[in-house]
Design a protein around this motif. Structure first.
Motif, PDB file in Angstrom:
ATOM      1  N   GLU A 185      -3.156 -11.794   0.711  1.00  0.00           N
ATOM      2  CA  GLU A 185      -2.702 -12.316  -0.618  1.00  0.00           C
ATOM      3  C   GLU A 185      -2.260 -10.927  -1.545  1.00  0.00           C
ATOM      4  OE1 GLU A 185      -3.597 -14.850  -4.715  1.00  0.00           O
ATOM      5  OE2 GLU A 185      -5.130 -14.137  -3.439  1.00  0.00           O
ATOM      6  N   PHE A 186      -3.320  -9.859  -1.252  1.00  0.00           N
ATOM      7  CA  PHE A 186      -3.160  -8.754  -1.975  1.00  0.00           C
ATOM      8  C   PHE A 186      -2.018  -7.910  -1.628  1.00  0.00           C
ATOM      9  CE2 PHE A 186      -3.888  -4.020  -2.487  1.00  0.00           C
ATOM     10  CZ  PHE A 186      -3.896  -3.871  -3.684  1.00  0.00           C
ATOM     11  N   LEU A 187      -1.939  -7.800  -0.237  1.00  0.00           N
ATOM     12  CA  LEU A 187      -0.988  -6.851   0.321  1.00  0.00           C
ATOM     13  C   LEU A 187       0.419  -7.354   0.611  1.00  0.00           C
ATOM     14  CD1 LEU A 187      -2.607  -5.590   3.790  1.00  0.00           C
ATOM     15  CD2 LEU A 187      -2.162  -4.449   1.414  1.00  0.00           C
ATOM     16  N   LYS A 188       0.415  -8.874   0.336  1.00  0.00           N
ATOM     17  CA  LYS A 188       1.842  -9.382  -0.192  1.00  0.00           C
ATOM     18  C   LYS A 188       2.201  -9.196  -1.457  1.00  0.00           C
ATOM     19  CE  LYS A 188       1.551 -13.495   3.025  1.00  0.00           C
ATOM     20  NZ  LYS A 188       1.556 -14.918   2.997  1.00  0.00           N
ATOM     21  N   THR A 189       1.193  -9.303  -2.440  1.00  0.00           N
ATOM     22  CA  THR A 189       1.640  -8.831  -3.721  1.00  0.00           C
ATOM     23  C   THR A 189       1.959  -7.271  -3.900  1.00  0.00           C
ATOM     24  OG1 THR A 189       0.309 -10.537  -4.772  1.00  0.00           O
ATOM     25  CG2 THR A 189       0.831  -8.887  -6.133  1.00  0.00           C
ATOM     26  N   LEU A 190       1.412  -6.585  -3.169  1.00  0.00           N
ATOM     27  CA  LEU A 190       1.745  -5.053  -3.379  1.00  0.00           C
ATOM     28  C   LEU A 190       3.046  -4.899  -2.590  1.00  0.00           C
ATOM     29  CD1 LEU A 190       1.289  -2.169  -3.932  1.00  0.00           C
ATOM     30  CD2 LEU A 190      -0.258  -2.019  -1.584  1.00  0.00           C
ATOM     31  N   VAL A 191       3.311  -5.432  -1.598  1.00  0.00           N
ATOM     32  CA  VAL A 191       4.652  -5.356  -0.909  1.00  0.00           C
ATOM     33  C   VAL A 191       5.789  -6.085  -1.734  1.00  0.00           C
ATOM     34  CG1 VAL A 191       6.133  -6.168   1.031  1.00  0.00           C
ATOM     35  CG2 VAL A 191       3.838  -5.152   1.438  1.00  0.00           C
ATOM     36  N   SER A 192       5.555  -7.204  -2.435  1.00  0.00           N
ATOM     37  CA  SER A 192       6.490  -7.810  -3.300  1.00  0.00           C
ATOM     38  C   SER A 192       6.729  -6.757  -4.497  1.00  0.00           C
ATOM     39  CB  SER A 192       6.307  -9.050  -3.652  1.00  0.00           C
ATOM     40  OG  SER A 192       5.828  -9.947  -2.901  1.00  0.00           O
ATOM     41  N   LEU A 193       5.940  -6.145  -5.016  1.00  0.00           N
ATOM     42  CA  LEU A 193       6.179  -5.194  -6.324  1.00  0.00           C
ATOM     43  C   LEU A 193       6.839  -3.831  -5.529  1.00  0.00           C
ATOM     44  CD1 LEU A 193       5.082  -4.431  -8.941  1.00  0.00           C
ATOM     45  CD2 LEU A 193       3.150  -3.405  -7.978  1.00  0.00           C
ATOM     46  N   ILE A 194       6.739  -3.337  -4.238  1.00  0.00           N
ATOM     47  CA  ILE A 194       7.214  -2.227  -3.994  1.00  0.00           C
ATOM     48  C   ILE A 194       8.689  -2.560  -3.834  1.00  0.00           C
ATOM     49  CG2 ILE A 194       7.894  -0.635  -1.705  1.00  0.00           C
ATOM     50  CD1 ILE A 194       4.400  -0.947  -1.812  1.00  0.00           C
ATOM     51  N   ARG A 195       9.124  -3.642  -3.232  1.00  0.00           N
ATOM     52  CA  ARG A 195      10.287  -4.254  -3.120  1.00  0.00           C
ATOM     53  C   ARG A 195      11.178  -4.667  -4.340  1.00  0.00           C
ATOM     54  NH1 ARG A 195      11.507  -4.925   2.200  1.00  0.00           N
ATOM     55  NH2 ARG A 195       9.930  -5.571   3.624  1.00  0.00           N
ATOM     56  N   ALA A 196      10.289  -5.205  -5.347  1.00  0.00           N
ATOM     57  CA  ALA A 196      10.848  -5.434  -6.668  1.00  0.00           C
ATOM     58  C   ALA A 196      11.411  -4.091  -7.246  1.00  0.00           C
ATOM     59  CB  ALA A 196       9.991  -6.171  -7.536  1.00  0.00           C
ATOM     60  N   GLU A 197      10.559  -3.017  -6.982  1.00  0.00           N
ATOM     61  CA  GLU A 197      11.089  -1.699  -7.641  1.00  0.00           C
ATOM     62  C   GLU A 197      12.119  -1.037  -7.104  1.00  0.00           C
ATOM     63  OE1 GLU A 197       7.152   0.313  -8.368  1.00  0.00           O
ATOM     64  OE2 GLU A 197       6.590  -0.974  -9.885  1.00  0.00           O
ATOM     65  N   ASP A 198      12.544  -1.421  -6.105  1.00  0.00           N
ATOM     66  CA  ASP A 198      13.692  -1.066  -5.189  1.00  0.00           C
ATOM     67  C   ASP A 198      15.048  -1.108  -5.747  1.00  0.00           C
ATOM     68  OD1 ASP A 198      15.095   0.414  -3.229  1.00  0.00           O
ATOM     69  OD2 ASP A 198      14.915  -1.387  -1.881  1.00  0.00           O
ATOM     70  N   THR A 199      15.533  -0.592  -6.791  1.00  0.00           N
ATOM     71  CA  THR A 199      16.495  -0.778  -7.402  1.00  0.00           C
ATOM     72  C   THR A 199      17.871  -0.613  -6.631  1.00  0.00           C
ATOM     73  OG1 THR A 199      16.634   1.323  -8.492  1.00  0.00           O
ATOM     74  CG2 THR A 199      15.647  -0.620  -9.563  1.00  0.00           C
ATOM     75  N   TYR A 200      17.668   0.291  -5.697  1.00  0.00           N
ATOM     76  CA  TYR A 200      18.946   0.781  -4.833  1.00  0.00           C
ATOM     77  C   TYR A 200      19.006   0.376  -3.598  1.00  0.00           C
ATOM     78  CZ  TYR A 200      19.701   4.223  -8.801  1.00  0.00           C
ATOM     79  OH  TYR A 200      19.657   4.502 -10.039  1.00  0.00           O
ATOM     80  N   GLY A 201      18.217  -0.586  -2.934  1.00  0.00           N
ATOM     81  CA  GLY A 201      18.110  -1.319  -1.725  1.00  0.00           C
ATOM     82  C   GLY A 201      17.875  -0.271  -0.826  1.00  0.00           C
ATOM     83  N   ALA A 202      17.135   0.840  -1.064  1.00  0.00           N
ATOM     84  CA  ALA A 202      16.788   1.821   0.108  1.00  0.00           C
ATOM     85  C   ALA A 202      15.754   0.968   1.009  1.00  0.00           C
ATOM     86  CB  ALA A 202      15.964   3.077  -0.734  1.00  0.00           C
ATOM     87  N   TRP A 203      14.724   0.300   0.765  1.00  0.00           N
ATOM     88  CA  TRP A 203      13.828  -0.337   1.438  1.00  0.00           C
ATOM     89  C   TRP A 203      14.107  -1.678   2.130  1.00  0.00           C
ATOM     90  CZ3 TRP A 203      10.717   0.906  -3.134  1.00  0.00           C
ATOM     91  CH2 TRP A 203      10.429   2.450  -3.330  1.00  0.00           C
ATOM     92  N   GLU A 204      15.459  -2.050   1.700  1.00  0.00           N
ATOM     93  CA  GLU A 204      15.882  -3.292   2.281  1.00  0.00           C
ATOM     94  C   GLU A 204      15.924  -3.389   3.680  1.00  0.00           C
ATOM     95  OE1 GLU A 204      19.697  -6.062   1.791  1.00  0.00           O
ATOM     96  OE2 GLU A 204      19.022  -5.103  -0.207  1.00  0.00           O
ATOM     97  N   GLY A 205      15.458  -4.544   4.395  1.00  0.00           N
ATOM     98  CA  GLY A 205      15.587  -4.373   5.782  1.00  0.00           C
ATOM     99  C   GLY A 205      14.159  -3.797   6.503  1.00  0.00           C
ATOM    100  N   LYS A 206      13.455  -2.884   5.639  1.00  0.00           N
ATOM    101  CA  LYS A 206      12.376  -2.334   6.353  1.00  0.00           C
ATOM    102  C   LYS A 206      11.156  -3.196   6.480  1.00  0.00           C
ATOM    103  CE  LYS A 206      13.773   2.143   4.975  1.00  0.00           C
ATOM    104  NZ  LYS A 206      14.016   3.228   5.640  1.00  0.00           N
ATOM    105  N   SER A 207      10.394  -3.118   7.355  1.00  0.00           N
ATOM    106  CA  SER A 207       9.001  -3.990   7.716  1.00  0.00           C
ATOM    107  C   SER A 207       8.089  -3.627   6.483  1.00  0.00           C
ATOM    108  CB  SER A 207       8.647  -3.982   8.889  1.00  0.00           C
ATOM    109  OG  SER A 207       8.166  -2.671   9.129  1.00  0.00           O
ATOM    110  N   ASP A 208       7.426  -4.532   6.271  1.00  0.00           N
ATOM    111  CA  ASP A 208       6.028  -4.390   5.452  1.00  0.00           C
ATOM    112  C   ASP A 208       5.145  -3.214   5.636  1.00  0.00           C
ATOM    113  OD1 ASP A 208       7.198  -6.782   4.449  1.00  0.00           O
ATOM    114  OD2 ASP A 208       5.468  -7.880   4.845  1.00  0.00           O
ATOM    115  N   ASP A 209       5.027  -2.975   6.883  1.00  0.00           N
ATOM    116  CA  ASP A 209       4.079  -2.081   7.531  1.00  0.00           C
ATOM    117  C   ASP A 209       4.639  -0.728   7.050  1.00  0.00           C
ATOM    118  OD1 ASP A 209       5.746  -2.751   9.473  1.00  0.00           O
ATOM    119  OD2 ASP A 209       4.491  -1.774  11.123  1.00  0.00           O
TER     120      ASP A 209
END
Length: 156
Positions: free
Chosen positions: A17-41
């Protein structure tokens, strides 16, 4: 006949649960889509520092802004996970000196659910994804226990 899909130990860690939340937060802060399509690891990799990598980072001078951002993301994820479990907002407050020392506090209502002194922010990181998950989950569990014990104060 149903087929079971075997998960690797790494995938089991990433499903916490914690890591899913952290990854969701990182993706939410990606305003330019730089991390789109990158894996969680790959998104979690900047949080991992081996002993050798840690030794190479000088502790003289101001902490790297990216390191401070990662630390803020970690504690925001702790707060969001607490909120998911308790339905109460947990707000992180951070005060850091330019020398890499400071304090993190998470508040829920009038209750301090986490208080941690920070040192050597220059070298902030975890030896593995497992250690990252363990530390975040530990903070969340301790905070949730405090909230349950002092619910009246947390509701204020």
């Amino acid at each position: 006949m149903s087929e079971t899909i075997a998960t690797t130990p790494e995938q089991a860690v990433l499903d916490q649960e914690f890591l899913k939340t952290l990854v969701s937060l990182i993706r939410a802060e990606d305003t330019y889509g730089a991390w789109e399509g990158k894996s969680d690891d790959i998104l979690l990799r900047p949080f991992i520092l081996t002993k050798e990598e840690r030794r190479l980072i000088p502790i003289i001078g101001d902490p790297d802004p990216d390191t401070i951002t990662r630390m803020e993301q970690f504690y925001k994820a702790v707060g969001l996970t607490i909120e998911k479990r308790t339905k109460l907002m947990a707000t992180p407050l951070m005060k850091m000196s330019h020398e890499g020392f400071g304090r993190i506090v998470l508040l829920t209502g009038r209750l301090v659910v986490l208080s941690k002194h920070m040192r050597d922010i220059h070298r902030y990181g975890f030896p593995s994804v497992e250690a990252l998950a363990t530390e975040g989950t530990k903070f969340v569990n301790e905070a949730v226990a405090l909230i349950e014990e002092h619910r009246v104060v947390a509701d204020l």
